[in-house]
Design a protein around this motif. Structure first.
Motif, PDB file in Angstrom:
ATOM      1  N   TYR A 134     -12.509 -10.226  -7.864  1.00 46.63           N
ATOM      2  CA  TYR A 134     -11.749 -10.016  -7.880  1.00 46.63           C
ATOM      3  C   TYR A 134     -10.753  -9.310  -6.840  1.00 46.63           C
ATOM      4  N   ALA A 135     -11.715  -8.792  -6.163  1.00 45.99           N
ATOM      5  CA  ALA A 135     -11.642  -8.282  -4.296  1.00 45.99           C
ATOM      6  C   ALA A 135     -11.201  -9.244  -3.856  1.00 45.99           C
ATOM      7  N   LEU A 136     -12.025 -10.131  -3.705  1.00 46.79           N
ATOM      8  CA  LEU A 136     -12.113 -11.691  -2.455  1.00 46.79           C
ATOM      9  C   LEU A 136     -10.290 -12.100  -2.986  1.00 46.79           C
ATOM     10  N   PHE A 137      -9.878 -11.668  -4.597  1.00 46.33           N
ATOM     11  CA  PHE A 137      -8.927 -12.507  -4.197  1.00 46.33           C
ATOM     12  C   PHE A 137      -7.976 -11.819  -4.294  1.00 46.33           C
ATOM     13  N   ALA A 138      -7.764 -10.478  -4.274  1.00 42.89           N
ATOM     14  CA  ALA A 138      -6.756  -9.042  -4.198  1.00 42.89           C
ATOM     15  C   ALA A 138      -6.417  -8.723  -2.971  1.00 42.89           C
ATOM     16  N   LEU A 139      -7.707  -9.024  -1.901  1.00 40.41           N
ATOM     17  CA  LEU A 139      -7.522  -9.239  -0.493  1.00 40.41           C
ATOM     18  C   LEU A 139      -7.103 -10.590   0.357  1.00 40.41           C
ATOM     19  N   ALA A 140      -7.330 -11.470  -0.484  1.00 40.09           N
ATOM     20  CA  ALA A 140      -6.964 -12.441   0.127  1.00 40.09           C
ATOM     21  C   ALA A 140      -5.289 -12.504  -0.724  1.00 40.09           C
ATOM     22  N   MET A 141      -4.924 -11.992  -1.753  1.00 40.12           N
ATOM     23  CA  MET A 141      -3.624 -12.430  -2.331  1.00 40.12           C
ATOM     24  C   MET A 141      -2.638 -12.019  -1.211  1.00 40.12           C
ATOM     25  N   GLY A 149      -5.392  -0.242  -5.862  1.00 42.38           N
ATOM     26  CA  GLY A 149      -4.819   1.030  -4.864  1.00 42.38           C
ATOM     27  C   GLY A 149      -6.262   0.808  -2.996  1.00 42.38           C
ATOM     28  N   LEU A 150      -7.232   0.758  -3.539  1.00 45.36           N
ATOM     29  CA  LEU A 150      -8.533   0.964  -1.901  1.00 45.36           C
ATOM     30  C   LEU A 150      -7.764  -0.917  -1.668  1.00 45.36           C
ATOM     31  N   LEU A 151      -7.835  -1.853  -2.334  1.00 46.66           N
ATOM     32  CA  LEU A 151      -7.819  -3.413  -1.938  1.00 46.66           C
ATOM     33  C   LEU A 151      -6.834  -3.305  -1.742  1.00 46.66           C
ATOM     34  N   LEU A 152      -5.247  -2.553  -1.703  1.00 44.95           N
ATOM     35  CA  LEU A 152      -4.026  -2.994  -1.156  1.00 44.95           C
ATOM     36  C   LEU A 152      -4.857  -2.130   0.294  1.00 44.95           C
ATOM     37  N   ALA A 153      -4.942  -0.620   0.048  1.00 39.38           N
ATOM     38  CA  ALA A 153      -5.646  -0.244   2.102  1.00 39.38           C
ATOM     39  C   ALA A 153      -6.549  -1.246   2.622  1.00 39.38           C
ATOM     40  N   LEU A 154      -7.286  -2.272   2.306  1.00 39.86           N
ATOM     41  CA  LEU A 154      -8.387  -2.199   3.166  1.00 39.86           C
ATOM     42  C   LEU A 154      -7.350  -3.639   3.356  1.00 39.86           C
ATOM     43  N   ALA A 187       0.486  -1.331   0.022  1.00 45.87           N
ATOM     44  CA  ALA A 187       0.023  -0.187  -0.770  1.00 45.87           C
ATOM     45  C   ALA A 187       1.040   1.240  -0.023  1.00 45.87           C
ATOM     46  N   TRP A 188       2.255   1.240   1.024  1.00 40.79           N
ATOM     47  CA  TRP A 188       3.378   2.668   0.804  1.00 40.79           C
ATOM     48  C   TRP A 188       3.152   2.759  -0.594  1.00 40.79           C
ATOM     49  N   SER A 189       3.946   1.486  -1.286  1.00 42.59           N
ATOM     50  CA  SER A 189       4.177   1.774  -2.211  1.00 42.59           C
ATOM     51  C   SER A 189       3.928   2.162  -3.544  1.00 42.59           C
ATOM     52  N   GLY A 190       2.585   1.593  -3.632  1.00 45.74           N
ATOM     53  CA  GLY A 190       1.156   2.712  -4.488  1.00 45.74           C
ATOM     54  C   GLY A 190       1.209   3.503  -3.322  1.00 45.74           C
ATOM     55  N   ALA A 191       1.012   4.261  -2.871  1.00 46.34           N
ATOM     56  CA  ALA A 191       0.997   5.463  -2.870  1.00 46.34           C
ATOM     57  C   ALA A 191       1.801   6.084  -3.435  1.00 46.34           C
ATOM     58  N   MET A 192       3.635   5.923  -3.121  1.00 47.35           N
ATOM     59  CA  MET A 192       4.461   6.557  -3.297  1.00 47.35           C
ATOM     60  C   MET A 192       4.222   6.763  -4.586  1.00 47.35           C
ATOM     61  N   GLY A 193       4.204   5.828  -5.679  1.00 44.86           N
ATOM     62  CA  GLY A 193       3.731   5.593  -6.841  1.00 44.86           C
ATOM     63  C   GLY A 193       3.208   6.664  -7.140  1.00 44.86           C
ATOM     64  N   ALA A 194       1.638   7.154  -6.643  1.00 42.89           N
ATOM     65  CA  ALA A 194       0.697   8.188  -7.276  1.00 42.89           C
ATOM     66  C   ALA A 194       1.712   9.124  -6.869  1.00 42.89           C
ATOM     67  N   LEU A 195       2.650   9.618  -5.376  1.00 43.66           N
ATOM     68  CA  LEU A 195       3.698   9.723  -5.096  1.00 43.66           C
ATOM     69  C   LEU A 195       3.932  10.817  -6.703  1.00 43.66           C
ATOM     70  N   VAL A 196       5.299   9.676  -6.942  1.00 41.72           N
ATOM     71  CA  VAL A 196       6.119  10.358  -7.802  1.00 41.72           C
ATOM     72  C   VAL A 196       5.800  10.116  -9.333  1.00 41.72           C
ATOM     73  N   THR A 197       4.277  10.318  -9.296  1.00 42.38           N
ATOM     74  CA  THR A 197       4.078  10.731 -10.568  1.00 42.38           C
ATOM     75  C   THR A 197       3.030  11.839 -11.092  1.00 42.38           C
ATOM     76  N   LEU A 198       3.236  12.790  -9.943  1.00 41.06           N
ATOM     77  CA  LEU A 198       2.142  13.676  -9.555  1.00 41.06           C
ATOM     78  C   LEU A 198       2.355  14.720 -11.074  1.00 41.06           C
TER      79      LEU A 198
END
Length: 399
Positions: free
Chosen positions: A316-323, A262-267, A152-163
Motif C-alpha cells: 500500500y505504501a508503494l501504491f500510495a506514493l506512486a499514485m 497523511g504520512l504517505l501524502l507528506a512523503l 497534503a495541504w488538503s489533508g492537513a486542513m481537514g485535520a484542522l477544521v475537525t479539531l
C-alpha cells in the motif's frame, strides 16, 4: 550536458510557489468538505437515512462539477481573463460555503452544495488553464511536483477544521468549520490574485527530431486514457481503503489509518519535486509517468497477494506514493500535450472527467468482485489497468 534543460530561475519561483499555494487552497476547498464535513452534516439532518442522501448529494455534485469545470474553462478561454474568473469564483464559492449552515433541510443543502460546486469550478477550471498560459514546457515537471503539495495541504486542513475545539454543538460546529475553511481557501488563493508574479517564459529549446511523431491528438488521447485507467485504482482505494485496512487487521483504528495516509501524502511532496525536476532536466516527461504507473500496478499486486499485514502495508505504501506522484506530475505534463492554447480551459475540463468517470465505474467493480472473490481480485484487475496505462505512456515517444 546535451538534452538537459536548466531548472527554474530565481525569478520563476514566485509565480510557481504562489500558483502551487492557490491550487492547494482550491483543493482544500473541497477535500475536507466532501470527505468529512458534509457527511457529518448529512448525518445530522438525515439520521438513519444518511447513506442514500449522501449518495444522492455526491452524484449530483459530481455531475455539477464535471459540467461546470468544462463551462468555466471554456468561458475563460473566450474572455482571455483567467484572473477575473478565478476571483469571481473565489468570492461566490466562499459565500456559498458560509451559506451552507443556513440550509437546514436536505433538499436545501443539496441545492447549496450544487451551486457551490459550480462556483468552486469557476476557480478550478480557469486556474488549471492559467498554469498552461504561464509555465513553459521546461518547468512543467517542477510544476507537477509542486502540485503534489495540494493533497497534503488538503489533508492537513481537514485535520484542522475537525479539531474538537471547533465543535460547539450540532449546526454551530458545522458553521464554524466551514467558516474556517472559507478563510483558508481565500488566504491561499489571494496571493496569486493580488501579487500575481508572472513567470516569463524564455524561448523553448528546439524539440528533438522525431520523424515518426504522430499527430498532436494521439498523445492527448493516450494521456487521457492513461489517467483514467490509473484513476480507477485511486478512486477505488479512496472509497474502500478503510474496509481493506480492517480486512487485513480488524483491530486497526481509524486514527491509525489517517496517520498512515497523511504520512504517505507528506512523503509524496519531496518525491514528486525530485522526479519532476529530473524530468525537466532530461527533457523526458513520459518516462517517469510510465514508471510510476508501473509502480502503482506493482503495489496493487503486492496488496492482492500479500501473505500478511506487514507486506500488505508495504504494498500500500508503494501504491500510495506512486499514485500521488503520478497524479501530480500527470497534471503538469498534460499542459504539454494540449494542442490549442486558445481552448486550453475547455480541454482541461475534458481531462477533468477522468476524475469523475471512475466514481461511476468503481462501485460496479467492487460489487461484482469483492463479495465473491475478495479485495485481491479487485486489486489484480486494477493492477492490469495501471499496467496498461504504463504501456500507453511508453508508446507516446514511439507513436
Amino acid at each position: 550536458m546535451a538534452g538537459q534543460h536548466p531548472g527554474p530561475g530565481h525569478g520563476d519561483w514566485p509565480f510557481l510557489l504562489c500558483y502551487a499555494l492557490a491550487w492547494a487552497g482550491a483543493v482544500a476547498g473541497y477535500g475536507p468538505l466532501l470527505t468529512l464535513l458534509l457527511p457529518l452534516r448529512v448525518a445530522e439532518l438525515a439520521g438513519p437515512a444518511a447513506v442514500p442522501w449522501l449518495a444522492t448529494l455526491t452524484f449530483i455534485g459530481a455531475v455539477s462539477a464535471s459540467l461546470t469545470n468544462i463551462a468555466w474553462g471554456w468561458a475563460s478561454d473566450h474572455t482571455a481573463n483567467r484572473r477575473g474568473w478565478v476571483a469571481a469564483g473565489l468570492v461566490l464559492s466562499c459565500a456559498l460555503l458560509l451559506a451552507m449552515p443556513l440550509a437546514t433541510t436536505l433538499p436545501a443543502l443539496i441545492m447549496v452544495v450544487v451551486a457551490w460546486q459550480a462556483a468552486l469550478n469557476m476557480v478550478l477550471g480557469p486556474l488549471a488553464a492559467w498554469a498552461g498560459d504561464c509555465v513553459p514546457d521546461r518547468h512543467k515537471g517542477v510544476l507537477g511536483g509542486l502540485l503534489a503539495f495540494a493533497p497534503a495541504w488538503s489533508g492537513a486542513m481537514g485535520a484542522l477544521v475537525t479539531l474538537p475545539g471547533l465543535h460547539s454543538g450540532p449546526g454551530v460546529g458545522f458553521a464554524t468549520r466551514v467558516s474556517v475553511l472559507a478563510v483558508i481557501v481565500a488566504l491561499s488563493i489571494l496571493p496569486l490574485l493580488l501579487i500575481s508574479p508572472r513567470l516569463t517564459p524564455l524561448p523553448e529549446p528546439a524539440p528533438l527530431p522525431d520523424p515518426g511523431a504522430a499527430p498532436r491528438a494521439l498523445p492527448v488521447r493516450r494521456m487521457w486514457l492513461a489517467r483514467l485507467l490509473v484513476q480507477l485504482a485511486e478512486a477505488t482505494l479512496f472509497a474502500f481503503i478503510a474496509y481493506w485496512f480492517l480486512a487485513i487487521d480488524p483491530t486497526m483504528h481509524a486514527a491509525t489509518m489517517a496517520r498512515i495516509y497523511g504520512l504517505l501524502l507528506a512523503l509524496s511532496v519531496p518525491l514528486a519535486l525530485v522526479v519532476g525536476h529530473w524530468a525537466d532536466r532530461r527533457a523526458r516527461p513520459w518516462r517517469p509517468l510510465a514508471a510510476l504507473a508501473g509502480l502503482v500496478a506493482v503495489g496493487l499486486v503486492i496488496m492482492a497477494l500479500a501473505p500478511g499485514r506487514g507486506v500488505a502495508l508495504a504494498g500500500y505504501a508503494l501504491f500510495a506514493l506512486a499514485m500521488a506522484v503520478f497524479l501530480a506530475l500527470h497534471a503538469g505534463q498534460t499542459l504539454r500535450v494540449l494542442p490549442r492554447p486558445d481552448r486550453r480551459g475547455r480541454d482541461l475540463g475534458l481531462f477533468n472527467l477522468t476524475n469523475t468517470f471512475p466514481s461511476l465505474i468503481v462501485p460496479w467493480l467492487a460489487v461484482g468482485l469483492v463479495p465473491t472473490l475478495g479485495f485481491g481480485a479487485l486489486f489484480l484487475v486494477l493492477a492490469a489497468c495501471a499496467g496498461l496505462a504504463a504501456l500507453l505512456l511508453l508508446s507516446i515517444r514511439q507513436a
